[in-house]
Design an enzyme around this catalytic site. Structure first.
Site, PDB file in Angstrom:
ATOM      1  CE1 TYR A 108      -4.300  -1.310   0.682  1.00  0.00           C
ATOM      2  CE2 TYR A 108      -3.084  -3.058   1.722  1.00  0.00           C
ATOM      3  CZ  TYR A 108      -4.290  -2.525   1.207  1.00  0.00           C
ATOM      4  OH  TYR A 108      -5.206  -3.493   1.325  1.00  0.00           O
ATOM      5  CE1 TYR A 147      -2.461  -6.765   3.757  1.00  0.00           C
ATOM      6  CE2 TYR A 147      -3.058  -6.494   1.277  1.00  0.00           C
ATOM      7  CZ  TYR A 147      -3.498  -6.195   2.842  1.00  0.00           C
ATOM      8  OH  TYR A 147      -4.350  -5.670   3.121  1.00  0.00           O
ATOM      9  NE  ARG A 157      -7.416  -9.908   4.355  1.00  0.00           N
ATOM     10  CZ  ARG A 157      -8.173  -8.910   4.186  1.00  0.00           C
ATOM     11  NH1 ARG A 157      -7.984  -7.691   4.316  1.00  0.00           N
ATOM     12  NH2 ARG A 157      -9.512  -9.200   3.509  1.00  0.00           N
ATOM     13  CG  HIS A 160      -8.427  -7.057   0.023  1.00  0.00           C
ATOM     14  ND1 HIS A 160      -7.235  -7.557   0.440  1.00  0.00           N
ATOM     15  CD2 HIS A 160      -8.514  -5.879   0.642  1.00  0.00           C
ATOM     16  CE1 HIS A 160      -6.621  -6.810   1.237  1.00  0.00           C
ATOM     17  NE2 HIS A 160      -7.323  -5.898   1.359  1.00  0.00           N
ATOM     18  CG  HIS A 162      -9.957  -2.020   1.252  1.00  0.00           C
ATOM     19  ND1 HIS A 162     -10.280  -2.463   2.737  1.00  0.00           N
ATOM     20  CD2 HIS A 162      -8.802  -2.020   1.149  1.00  0.00           C
ATOM     21  CE1 HIS A 162      -9.288  -2.965   3.045  1.00  0.00           C
ATOM     22  NE2 HIS A 162      -8.463  -2.903   2.202  1.00  0.00           N
TER      23      HIS A 162
END
Lengths: 242, 206
Positions: A108, A147, A157, A160, A162
């Site tokens: 991120y 990740y 995870r 995905h 959000h």
């Protein structure tokens, strides 16, 4: 002619409960008392209104919205598209949809993310758009990477994105996550496991949509979003009284 | 068996996670991407009424401040109107009545400037005391939490507010009432939100 009254009660059996010890962070952040149930009043059936002046048309193109001129984000090019509907299966037009995600390596762009995978200098990781008159929305982006995260030490995870959605009333406000069909990490994820209903997990999983893919260019996934529906006032019981 | 009802089901919620700022407040995540971030100006320049500041912490069950929260505010203007076609009446130009607030990564403090809302109609011809509707999301919060902030200096109308009075435990109503102080002449309301533990804030299923 009927008018609309309150939203249908939220089906809490399809949403995760607050306290989900498999997702450790929820333990100290979950209220222990029951929620107090309220009938909707004016502040619940209304919500913020956004217009096209609030955003740029290019905000929905994550491959280019943070890239230098002549550059683009690295990764598998995807379209994420679908409709925002209510529980009455009616489209929710002109509502704001915002997304954020990791880059193709699972990193991120956030000062608090220290994962070893590199930042992509040409990828910001956020986008926003308004649904059209039919409730339709679309984004172009790269498929995010899986990740690791510190829950149990070997938790990963699944890929995905959000999503944040408004609807017309503050009682419809929703943040969720979209997963991708076929990802073997989905059933192993402690955050997905907070959802008690397997049908509800399927509702969070975007379907590969070859019909919407652009041949030799971009692969598509379809993700419809359902917000709470509103009751019609057939006879009585308007919010303000009779 | 009977006919099937053809309603859809609401999409389930998932936590906003630790990186909610990227999507909803990218400046706080550390980068500049949009021409304007939404939700920083709640009342706008033309709103009538008293200008106020609201501040607080979100505190977890261990007593620690939560430092990665995003709150949204939804409120009426001083006349008690929401900026919405069903909001009860006109609002001033530039008044949206909606805002986003994030906590400081180091201290967990949050705060915003707005105008004090007026009373609004309640169900069945009641009057709701002035209040802010708040929605709280963060890592570890699976479904956004709805609560309300009321104003301590509105004791008379708070006492008859239909929502406060629905809370069976009178001692818990106090968790929704912000105390007022003055700082450099500006009213400051302090509203700490306790997710769990002693004095857990009242949260609503709206």
């Amino acid at each position: 002619m009927t008018t609309e009254a309150e939203f249908y009660q939220r089906d809490r059996d399809r949403h995760p409960p607050a306290y989900t010890p498999g997702y450790k962070t929820s333990v100290a952040r979950s209220p222990r008392y029951s929620l107090i149930s309220l009938e909707n009043s004016v502040g619940d059936i209304t919500g913020p209104v956004f217009g096209h002046d609030d955003i740029d048309p290019s905000d929905n193109d994550l491959i280019y919205n943070y890239a230098d001129a002549g550059q683009s984000a690295i990764g598998e090019r995807i379209i994420l598209h679908g409709r925002v509907l209510d529980e009455n299966a009616r489209p929710v037009p002109n509502t704001l949809v915002e997304i954020w995600q990791a880059n193709a390596g699972g990193r991120y762009r956030h000062k608090k993310d220290t994962y070893i995978a590199p930042i992509d200098p040409h990828f910001g990781g956020c986008g926003r758009t308004m649904t059209d008159a039919a409730g339709y929305y679309y984004f172009r982006t790269v498929k995010p990477g899986a990740y690791p995260w510190r829950n149990h030490v070997n938790n990963w995870r699944p890929a995905h994105i959000h999503l944040s959605i408004f609807g017309t009333g503050f009682a419809q406000r929703l943040i969720t996550q979209c997963y991708f069909e076929g990802d073997p990490l989905i059933p192993l994820c402690p955050i997905i496991q907070t959802v008690p209903d397997q049908g509800a997990v399927a509702q969070l999983t975007a379907a590969l949509d070859l019909n919407a893919s652009i041949p030799l260019d971009t692969i598509a996934y379809k993700f419809d979003i359902v917000l709470r529906g509103r009751r019609s006032t057939l006879f009585e019981n308007r919010l303000e009284g009779n | 068996m009977a006919q099937s009802l053809d309603y859809l089901k609401e999409t389930p919620s998932q936590t906003a996670g630790p990186y909610v700022h990227i999507g909803l407040a990218p400046g706080a995540a550390g980068f500049d991407i949009y021409k304007s971030e939404l939700g920083w100006d709640i009342a706008g320049p033309n709103a009538a009424g008293e200008r106020i500041r609201v501040e607080g912490l979100v505190i977890d069950g261990t007593g620690s401040p939560v430092k990665d929260v995003m709150l949204e505010v939804w409120q009426a203007n001083a006349a008690g109107h929401y900026a919405h076609p069903e909001g009860g009446g006109e609002v001033e130009e530039g008044f949206r009545g909606w805002g986003r607030v994030i906590t400081d990564f180091e201290t967990g403090q949050w705060g915003f400037d707005t105008v004090k809302p007026g009373p609004t109609p309640g169900r069945n011809r009641t009057i709701q005391a002035p209040h802010l509707n708040l929605w709280i999301v963060a890592r570890g919060i699976n479904v956004g939490l709805n609560t309300r902030m009321y104003f301590a200096d509105e004791a008379a109308v708070n006492a008859t507010d239909p929502v406060l009075n629905i809370i069976e435990w009178e001692n818990r109503r106090a968790t929704l009432i912000a105390e007022r102080t003055l700082r450099d002449g500006v009213p400051v309301y302090r509203f700490d939100i306790r997710l769990q533990g002693d004095d857990e804030t009242v949260f609503f299923d709206i």
